[in-house]
Design an enzyme around this catalytic site. Structure first.
Site, PDB file in Angstrom:
ATOM      1  N   CYS A  22      78.413  66.485  -3.086  1.00  0.00           N
ATOM      2  CA  CYS A  22      77.329  66.578  -4.074  1.00  0.00           C
ATOM      3  C   CYS A  22      77.692  67.689  -5.061  1.00  0.00           C
ATOM      4  O   CYS A  22      78.683  68.411  -4.875  1.00  0.00           O
ATOM      5  CB  CYS A  22      76.038  66.939  -3.355  1.00  0.00           C
ATOM      6  SG  CYS A  22      76.192  68.527  -2.510  1.00  0.00           S
ATOM      7  N   GLU A 136      70.376  77.481   5.889  1.00  0.00           N
ATOM      8  CA  GLU A 136      69.463  77.363   4.739  1.00  0.00           C
ATOM      9  C   GLU A 136      68.073  77.878   5.105  1.00  0.00           C
ATOM     10  O   GLU A 136      67.408  78.553   4.310  1.00  0.00           O
ATOM     11  CB  GLU A 136      69.378  75.906   4.263  1.00  0.00           C
ATOM     12  CG  GLU A 136      68.501  75.778   3.017  1.00  0.00           C
ATOM     13  CD  GLU A 136      68.306  74.348   2.556  1.00  0.00           C
ATOM     14  OE1 GLU A 136      69.241  73.534   2.701  1.00  0.00           O
ATOM     15  OE2 GLU A 136      67.215  74.046   2.046  1.00  0.00           O
ATOM     16  N   THR A 175      66.306  71.370   2.105  1.00  0.00           N
ATOM     17  CA  THR A 175      66.729  70.346   1.138  1.00  0.00           C
ATOM     18  C   THR A 175      67.406  69.144   1.772  1.00  0.00           C
ATOM     19  O   THR A 175      67.606  68.130   1.099  1.00  0.00           O
ATOM     20  CB  THR A 175      67.729  70.957   0.138  1.00  0.00           C
ATOM     21  OG1 THR A 175      68.822  71.500   0.887  1.00  0.00           O
ATOM     22  CG2 THR A 175      67.089  72.023  -0.729  1.00  0.00           C
ATOM     23  N   SER A 233      76.498  69.829   9.995  1.00  0.00           N
ATOM     24  CA  SER A 233      76.028  69.449   8.655  1.00  0.00           C
ATOM     25  C   SER A 233      74.706  68.695   8.788  1.00  0.00           C
ATOM     26  O   SER A 233      74.657  67.580   9.307  1.00  0.00           O
ATOM     27  CB  SER A 233      77.080  68.559   7.978  1.00  0.00           C
ATOM     28  OG  SER A 233      76.496  67.836   6.920  1.00  0.00           O
ATOM     29  N   SER A 234      73.640  69.339   8.314  1.00  0.00           N
ATOM     30  CA  SER A 234      72.307  68.755   8.477  1.00  0.00           C
ATOM     31  C   SER A 234      72.212  67.392   7.812  1.00  0.00           C
ATOM     32  O   SER A 234      71.757  66.418   8.415  1.00  0.00           O
ATOM     33  CB  SER A 234      71.269  69.717   7.890  1.00  0.00           C
ATOM     34  OG  SER A 234      70.006  69.125   7.844  1.00  0.00           O
TER      35      SER A 234
HETATM   36  S1  SF4 Z   1      70.874  71.176  -1.683  1.00  0.00           S
HETATM   37 FE1  SF4 Z   1      72.730  70.973  -0.427  1.00  0.00          FE
HETATM   38  S2  SF4 Z   1      73.071  68.749  -0.275  1.00  0.00           S
HETATM   39 FE2  SF4 Z   1      71.610  69.083  -1.947  1.00  0.00          FE
HETATM   40  S3  SF4 Z   1      72.842  69.203  -3.821  1.00  0.00           S
HETATM   41 FE3  SF4 Z   1      72.605  71.291  -3.070  1.00  0.00          FE
HETATM   42  S4  SF4 Z   1      74.391  71.657  -1.750  1.00  0.00           S
HETATM   43 FE4  SF4 Z   1      74.223  69.455  -2.046  1.00  0.00          FE
END
Ligand code: SF4
Length: 319
Positions: A22, A136, A175, A233-234
């Site tokens: 991402c 996070e 997220t 990795s969630s």
């Molecule tokens: S919150 Fe995490 S999964 Fe979503 S865009 Fe950002 S880095 Fe990527």
């Protein structure tokens, strides 16, 4: 064109799209690489920059050193904070030690941090929907003083949680959660605490949403789903759950092609392939190559949307 394999057994691969990196992961990796170019070796990185061993090992090869805490850094070296975000105490400690630091926190995680601060300033207690122990969550809780945030992980938690003042509440979310599970938790919170404030939907990011939608779109057609991603990795783990809950009878998380148990494919005619937001496309291609070696493969890419999100690098690296 189908690719011939020695055994000649036919296999259809449904390749989910979007999958893999991402914009937040891409930015975090670039921050480490640019820091290495600008400041030379070593650059320290607090926590895995993103949850993927391949990425970490590649950056180590380029000169990054990964640590869990700042006190493991032996001198005045630059340090990068991971994409998951850090408690406020971490940049404060870096400043105390006069370390040059670069914050690779994904801007979508920083957005949640700001939401938490705004609610706190308005006198609300914060309900954070997320998974205990995930970096996070630790980073988000650490934006506010101790006791300002209550973590809710499940519908069962939401059903029993109590607050000193149930009329002054706000919720935020990690997220990378399962959209469907999170909606269920929010419904319970809204029912029990009708004045609770929150974002219009939830804080689940576009990348998590899109990868889950892509898996949902193919799950029913697949006998097996292979999700390429790390066990910590969630968003990758959520893809396995989403595949199963949306009609795919079997789904497995694998870090690389060599983790595939080929017995999983014994009676499989259609396999879905996807990757979490921190898994590079190279690993997906290696899985496909391995499938091609063993089966007569037909590949169908199923795309639910095209992503165009891009995040800028910190000014310290572009000026
Ligand atoms: S919150 Fe995490 S999964 Fe979503 S865009 Fe950002 S880095 Fe990527």
């Amino acid at each position: 064109m189908p690719t011939r394999a020695p055994e000649g057994r036919k296999l259809t691969i449904l390749l989910a799209s979007p999958r893999g990196f991402c914009a937040g992961v891409d930015r975090a990796i670039q921050i480490v690489q640019r820091a290495l170019e600008r400041f030379g070796r070593p650059v320290y990185v607090r926590h895995e920059i993103v949850h993927n061993r391949h990425v970490v090992e590649e950056l180590e090869r380029q000169g990054a050193i990964f640590v869990e805490e700042l006190d493991e850094i032996p001198g005045q070296f630059p340090v990068v904070f991971s994409a998951h975000g850090v408690p406020k105490s971490v940049p404060a400690e870096a400043e105390d030690r006069k370390l040059l630091y670069l914050d690779a926190t994904c801007p979508l995680v920083s957005k949640v941090h700001r939401e938490a601060e705004v609610h706190y300033a308005a006198g609300r207690h914060i309900v954070l929907i997320g998974h205990a122990g995930h970096p996070e969550v630790i980073g988000t809780v650490g934006q506010l003083p101790m006791g300002a945030v209550t973590l809710v992980e499940t519908i069962a938690d939401a059903d029993v949680v109590t607050f000193q003042d149930p009329t002054r509440l706000a919720y935020i979310t990690q997220t990378t959660l399962s959209i469907d599970d999170t909606i269920g938790i929010i419904e319970v919170l809204r029912r029990r605490f009708p004045t609770i404030h929150g974002p219009r939907k939830e804080d689940i990011c576009y990348a998590t949403t899109n990868r889950q939608s892509a898996v949902k779109s193919i799950a029913e057609r697949c006998d097996l789903m292979l999700v390429i991603g790390a066990p910590n990795s969630s968003n990758s783990r959520r893809l396995v759950e989403v595949a199963k809950s949306c009609g795919c009878p079997s789904a497995h998380l694998v870090q690389r092609a060599d983790e595939i148990d080929w017995n999983w494919l014994e009676a499989v005619e259609t396999v879905g392939v996807t990757a979490g937001a921190s898994a590079p496309e190279l690993l997906v291609q290696q899985v496909i190559d391995e499938l091609k070696r063993r089966f007569e493969v037909t590949i169908e890419e199923v795309s639910v949307t095209v992503e165009t999100t891009h995040f800028k690098l910190p000014r310290a690296l572009t000026a």
